[in-house]
Design a protein around this motif. Structure first.
Motif, PDB file in Angstrom:
ATOM      1  N   SER A 264      95.578   1.063 -27.381  1.00  0.00           N
ATOM      2  CA  SER A 264      96.491  -0.069 -27.196  1.00  0.00           C
ATOM      3  C   SER A 264      95.705  -1.360 -27.327  1.00  0.00           C
ATOM      4  O   SER A 264      94.658  -1.523 -26.692  1.00  0.00           O
ATOM      5  CB  SER A 264      97.165   0.001 -25.823  1.00  0.00           C
ATOM      6  OG  SER A 264      98.153  -1.003 -25.692  1.00  0.00           O
ATOM      7  N   LEU A 291     101.574   5.089 -34.637  1.00  0.00           N
ATOM      8  CA  LEU A 291     101.819   3.840 -33.928  1.00  0.00           C
ATOM      9  C   LEU A 291     103.242   3.917 -33.375  1.00  0.00           C
ATOM     10  O   LEU A 291     104.207   3.718 -34.079  1.00  0.00           O
ATOM     11  CB  LEU A 291     101.657   2.655 -34.897  1.00  0.00           C
ATOM     12  CG  LEU A 291     101.352   1.300 -34.277  1.00  0.00           C
ATOM     13  CD1 LEU A 291     100.764   0.353 -35.316  1.00  0.00           C
ATOM     14  CD2 LEU A 291     102.607   0.675 -33.668  1.00  0.00           C
ATOM     15  N   LEU A 294     105.591  -0.887 -30.431  1.00  0.00           N
ATOM     16  CA  LEU A 294     105.143  -2.209 -30.854  1.00  0.00           C
ATOM     17  C   LEU A 294     105.923  -3.254 -30.075  1.00  0.00           C
ATOM     18  O   LEU A 294     107.150  -3.352 -30.200  1.00  0.00           O
ATOM     19  CB  LEU A 294     105.360  -2.403 -32.356  1.00  0.00           C
ATOM     20  CG  LEU A 294     104.937  -3.760 -32.929  1.00  0.00           C
ATOM     21  CD1 LEU A 294     103.425  -3.951 -32.803  1.00  0.00           C
ATOM     22  CD2 LEU A 294     105.368  -3.890 -34.382  1.00  0.00           C
ATOM     23  N   CYS A 314     101.329  -9.680 -30.783  1.00  0.00           N
ATOM     24  CA  CYS A 314     101.907  -8.357 -30.555  1.00  0.00           C
ATOM     25  C   CYS A 314     100.899  -7.492 -29.818  1.00  0.00           C
ATOM     26  O   CYS A 314      99.710  -7.798 -29.773  1.00  0.00           O
ATOM     27  CB  CYS A 314     102.310  -7.700 -31.871  1.00  0.00           C
ATOM     28  SG  CYS A 314     100.914  -7.197 -32.911  1.00  0.00           S
ATOM     29  N   PHE A 316     100.334  -3.050 -29.407  1.00  0.00           N
ATOM     30  CA  PHE A 316     100.863  -1.759 -29.847  1.00  0.00           C
ATOM     31  C   PHE A 316     100.255  -0.634 -29.027  1.00  0.00           C
ATOM     32  O   PHE A 316      99.209  -0.787 -28.383  1.00  0.00           O
ATOM     33  CB  PHE A 316     100.581  -1.534 -31.339  1.00  0.00           C
ATOM     34  CG  PHE A 316      99.120  -1.371 -31.674  1.00  0.00           C
ATOM     35  CD1 PHE A 316      98.497  -0.131 -31.608  1.00  0.00           C
ATOM     36  CD2 PHE A 316      98.358  -2.461 -32.072  1.00  0.00           C
ATOM     37  CE1 PHE A 316      97.153   0.023 -31.902  1.00  0.00           C
ATOM     38  CE2 PHE A 316      97.013  -2.319 -32.386  1.00  0.00           C
ATOM     39  CZ  PHE A 316      96.413  -1.069 -32.297  1.00  0.00           C
ATOM     40  N   TRP A 318      99.253   3.360 -29.777  1.00  0.00           N
ATOM     41  CA  TRP A 318      99.025   4.371 -30.814  1.00  0.00           C
ATOM     42  C   TRP A 318      98.701   5.683 -30.129  1.00  0.00           C
ATOM     43  O   TRP A 318      97.885   5.729 -29.203  1.00  0.00           O
ATOM     44  CB  TRP A 318      97.885   3.880 -31.686  1.00  0.00           C
ATOM     45  CG  TRP A 318      97.395   4.752 -32.792  1.00  0.00           C
ATOM     46  CD1 TRP A 318      97.768   4.720 -34.097  1.00  0.00           C
ATOM     47  CD2 TRP A 318      96.342   5.742 -32.715  1.00  0.00           C
ATOM     48  NE1 TRP A 318      97.028   5.614 -34.839  1.00  0.00           N
ATOM     49  CE2 TRP A 318      96.156   6.265 -34.017  1.00  0.00           C
ATOM     50  CE3 TRP A 318      95.555   6.238 -31.675  1.00  0.00           C
ATOM     51  CZ2 TRP A 318      95.211   7.244 -34.295  1.00  0.00           C
ATOM     52  CZ3 TRP A 318      94.619   7.227 -31.951  1.00  0.00           C
ATOM     53  CH2 TRP A 318      94.459   7.725 -33.256  1.00  0.00           C
ATOM     54  N   ALA A 326     108.674   4.185 -34.702  1.00  0.00           N
ATOM     55  CA  ALA A 326     108.152   3.344 -33.630  1.00  0.00           C
ATOM     56  C   ALA A 326     109.282   2.771 -32.785  1.00  0.00           C
ATOM     57  O   ALA A 326     110.391   2.534 -33.271  1.00  0.00           O
ATOM     58  CB  ALA A 326     107.319   2.208 -34.214  1.00  0.00           C
TER      59      ALA A 326
END
Length: 551
Positions: A264, A291, A294, A314, A316, A318, A326
């Motif tokens: 992340s 991923l 998001l 942003c 994310f 993963w 996602a």
């Protein structure tokens, strides 16, 4: 700073005090931004929920074997908050508090400082001492002062360049100029520094074998379950003024190469559709179905108050062992959210469509226009930058002579002898539409997205400040193009490809070609594409009306 020790040397609290000192530290720069504790905890909440989903409801904070790495530690906030959660979660597994904290800090928590200063700050946040072996340290079994927060000065590795034969070094050899770091691209001119200055050569991305390098740093074979943090964003690229090149993507790629179970990161959102040298990274990210989450913040102020990051921010999440579409969550400045589960790369697109509500709108436009205009694309009408070879600093004459061209330039109008025009002469005598290639209106909505277009006639050209759209055979046709550009729908389609203030040719890639023998307005476009009331409401919440001057 974040923990206190009683007279017996036992940690009595790892809870955050109020106020939290880590909310009060000024950022190093807009490129090395400290993470607010609230954001760090939001990311950790997401991590814990995802871990539980992937492990039959297991609590990540109750597992003494899970290892965590922040490879770009600044304040130490991620590691501090992880330690706090583990201290509470492992209470039943390791009942003795001092033993529990020592186990967490020595066996589960690891970091790499980005500078000597941040490494000291992180150790102070985590160990309550800048020396992990100091008498005030809450970790009791380290045999090294830096504990698990590593930092050593790293040097760039210069490559390329050309010899400058009129400039000799101390040995009489030509000095090599124009060299750049082969790992991060930093120019030697800016980052070839003396020993008393930071090199900003971040160890995590200055290696050809990150796994071997990590094992070397920590003195044993390492396999991290979770990598999390907020990397440096960019470095000066040696260009004009504040020109800079992104580097955050290097950290993402290296972290993936370590093969963690979960990853992340916080980073600028410009990679969605732009950014210098990010084309390959964007393709890889959008094609990576690991991923899974998001979080998008179009306004960076929602994440980093007082810090402006153009294009927003942003973060994310993963997952190595879990693939699929996602979960995209957009956080608006008014506190509302939009959420959808969808592919990161929509069919027919080459960028990430930032707004969930825009996906259906774009699909309707593309479906309606499929094959309608043949090979014609509106984007092909848009000029490249500096279309007439006149730079932004160009200033034409103040008085017009017979045969002079009128030049729309930064700050007004100048005049230029036709024979001195560097290029673009083939369209000089046509009608065209001009608009500034740079337009910023902040991150709040609704805003205008594009500057107001205006018509230029035969004999009109511009400096680099403007692009032109055309050429057209008549003023009537050019004015119809202006009407089209003034519609909210067109400007929304531009917004989807416009991560910063620059509105160069590629941002018009989603704008369809139309018949410019007539004018256009939004009501006609809404009907043409069959947009619903909710879709129209979204467009009008994002793009404000544009009033054009009378002809």
């Amino acid at each position: 700073m974040s923990a206190v020790v009683d007279g017996a040397g036992v940690v009595s609290s790892l809870r955050t005090h109020n106020p939290d000192v880590l909310t009060c530290i000024a950022n190093l720069s807009n490129d090395e931004v400290f993470t607010p504790p609230d954001l760090a905890n939001q990311m950790l909440d997401d991590l814990a929920e995802t871990w539980a989903d992937a492990n039959d409801g297991a609590d990540i904070w109750a597992d003494p074997s899970v290892t965590f790495l922040d490879p770009f530690t600044k304040s130490g906030v991620f590691l501090r908050e992880i330690t706090r959660r583990l201290t509470e979660g492992l209470a039943d597994v390791i009942p003795d508090l001092e033993e529990r904290v020592d186990h967490i800090l020595t066996q589960q928590i690891y970091g790499i400082g980005i500078t000597n200063l941040t490494a000291l700050l992180a150790r102070r946040s985590l160990y309550c001492s800048k020396d992990a072996m100091g008498k005030h340290s809450v970790a009791k079994s380290f045999d090294r002062g830096w504990g698990n927060i590593w930092f050593e000065r790293t040097e760039h590795e210069w490559a390329g360049g050309k010899p400058k034969h009129d400039l000799l070094d101390a040995d009489g050899n030509p000095v090599i100029v124009g060299r750049r770091c082969r790992f991060c691209g930093a120019p030697e001119m800016a980052y070839g520094r003396d020993d008393d200055l930071e090199t900003h050569a971040y160890a995590f991305i200055h290696t050809d074998d990150i796994k071997a390098r990590i094992d070397e740093l920590f003195g044993k074979s390492m396999q991290f379950d979770v990598i999390i943090g907020n990397p440096p964003y960019q470095l000066s690229d040696g260009g004009h003024s504040a020109s800079a090149a992104p580097i955050y993507h290097f950290f993402v790629e290296q972290a993936k190469a370590l093969d963690p179970r979960m990853l992340s990161m916080v980073m600028p959102a410009r990679w969605y559709s732009g950014g210098k040298g990010l084309d390959d990274f964007r393709r890889d990210m959008l094609a990576d179905d690991r991923l899974r989450t998001l979080h998008d913040f179009p306004s960076s102020a929602e994440v980093f108050p007082g810090t402006e990051v153009k294009g927003g921010i942003c973060y994310f999440l993963w997952e190595r062992d879990n693939r699929g579409p996602a979960h995209v969550i957009t956080h608006r400045a008014d506190g509302s959210e939009s959420s959808a589960v969808r592919p990161l790369l929509e069919s027919g697109a080459d960028i990430f469509i930032r707004y969930n509500e825009a996906v259906g709108i774009l699909k309707k436009v593309r479906d309606r226009e499929a094959g309608a205009a043949g090979e014609a694309r509106f984007m092909d009408l848009v000029s490249s930058r500096q279309p007439f070879g006149l730079g932004t600093s160009f200033r034409g004459g103040v008085q017009r002579s017979d045969g002079d061209l009128r030049v729309f330039q930064n700050g007004g109008i100048g005049y230029l002898d036709r024979s001195r025009l560097p290029r673009g002469g083939q369209i000089v005598d046509s009608w065209k539409v001009f608009l500034s290639y740079a337009y910023g209106a902040g991150d709040t909505f609704p805003h205008q997205i594009l500057p107001k277009p205006f018509v230029g006639g035969p004999g009109d050209v511009s400096s680099e400040t403007y692009l032109y759209i055309g050429p057209f055979e008549s003023e009537f046709e050019a004015r119809n193009v202006c009407s089209y550009l003034s519609t909210r729908l067109v400007r929304l389609l531009v917004l989807l490809r416009k991560p910063t203030q620059h509105a160069t040719r590629p941002v018009y890639g989603f704008v369809p070609m139309q018949d410019f023998s007539r004018s256009w307005n939004d009501a006609e476009l809404y009907e043409r594409y069959g947009l619903t009331e909710s879709e129209i409401s979204f467009i009008e919440s994002m793009v404000r009306p544009m009033e054009l001057p009378d002809a």
